[in-house]
Design a protein around this motif. Sequence first.
Motif, short mmCIF file in Angstrom:
data_model
loop_
_atom_site.label_atom_id
_atom_site.label_comp_id
_atom_site.label_asym_id
_atom_site.label_seq_id
_atom_site.Cartn_x
_atom_site.Cartn_y
_atom_site.Cartn_z
N ALA A 92 1.28 -1.14 -0.02
CA ALA A 92 0.05 -0.11 -0.09
C ALA A 92 1.01 1.51 0.00
O ALA A 92 0.45 1.98 -0.82
CB ALA A 92 -1.01 0.16 1.05
N SER A 95 2.52 1.89 -3.15
CA SER A 95 1.12 2.29 -4.37
C SER A 95 1.17 3.43 -3.97
O SER A 95 1.12 4.72 -4.91
CB SER A 95 0.07 1.39 -4.35
N ALA A 96 0.89 3.91 -2.92
CA ALA A 96 0.92 5.18 -2.67
C ALA A 96 2.38 6.41 -2.52
O ALA A 96 2.59 7.54 -3.30
CB ALA A 96 0.44 5.69 -1.42
N ALA A 114 -4.28 15.22 -2.52
CA ALA A 114 -5.52 14.56 -2.03
C ALA A 114 -4.71 12.87 -2.32
O ALA A 114 -4.43 11.37 -1.00
CB ALA A 114 -6.50 13.58 -3.01
N ALA A 115 -3.28 12.82 -2.95
CA ALA A 115 -1.85 11.61 -3.11
C ALA A 115 -1.34 11.82 -1.60
O ALA A 115 -0.95 10.31 -1.06
CB ALA A 115 -1.27 11.91 -4.50
N GLU A 117 -2.24 13.04 1.28
CA GLU A 117 -2.76 12.44 2.58
C GLU A 117 -2.71 10.26 2.17
O GLU A 117 -3.13 9.76 4.04
CB GLU A 117 -4.23 13.51 2.59
N VAL A 118 -2.86 10.37 1.51
CA VAL A 118 -2.92 8.79 1.58
C VAL A 118 -1.56 8.58 1.80
O VAL A 118 -1.54 7.35 2.41
CB VAL A 118 -3.93 7.83 -0.53
N LEU A 119 -0.76 8.80 1.10
CA LEU A 119 0.53 8.30 1.95
C LEU A 119 0.62 9.19 3.34
O LEU A 119 1.04 8.04 3.95
CB LEU A 119 1.42 8.63 1.08
N HIS A 122 -1.60 6.29 5.69
CA HIS A 122 -0.99 4.99 5.37
C HIS A 122 0.35 5.27 6.56
O HIS A 122 0.40 3.95 7.61
CB HIS A 122 0.10 4.16 4.49
#
Length: 228
Positions: A92, A95-96, A114-115, A117-119, A122
């Motif tokens: 994950a 991918s982030a 937004a990208a 934030e995902v990393l 995680h």
Amino acid sequence: MAENDWAQPAPEMLATARKRALGALQSQDAARKLARFYDTKTDYAGATIATIGHNAPDSIGADDLFATTLLSVDVPAKAARLLTGNGDTKAAVSSALRALPLGPLEAVDADGFAAMEVLYLHVKRSLAKASAKSSNPWVVASKLCARKRPDLFPVRDNVVCRLLDVQRARNFRIDWLVFQALMNDAEVSKALSSVRSAVEAQADDSVVLDTQPLRVLDAALWTSVHMS
């Protein structure tokens, strides 16, 4: 993701952050403190955090965890296993990392945030201490993300957040937007370039400045509080 999905910093918060950032950068001691922070003859991590070891663009490795600990934080053993061992967390995170915007923070748009934030989320979840009922390792997560992309993620530790007076928002999104505003501010950029030039003119070869302006801004803010 639409722009209005994220709450925006209040104008007075931006004004305070700008005033305090300029105060740190324009201080008579700013260049001296920065030079000390980036001096390889000292125990400060400035010259090392972004460059030591291998920094793979699409994974977190042991070198990244070690570099992060140089900024006076600990990485729990469970987190180290999750982030570096084969499994869902590593997949994950990889991918982030690949999905992050290519440009620096000042050029990031809504999709880029937004990208990011995902990393960040995680990494933050992975760093939670197994023995704690409630764990909020936001400082460690910020430092690890900054190690991976020093042009994109501000360190935003307690010292810097209090200096800029953004800690009351308790919101990483607000912090990022404030830092983006600072990086896009013409007077802040001029002051940042000026103090960097002063360090380069005065320092010897043992001083190795960051190549990323965002990291230099972070360092100037931190050293303005933590160095005499």
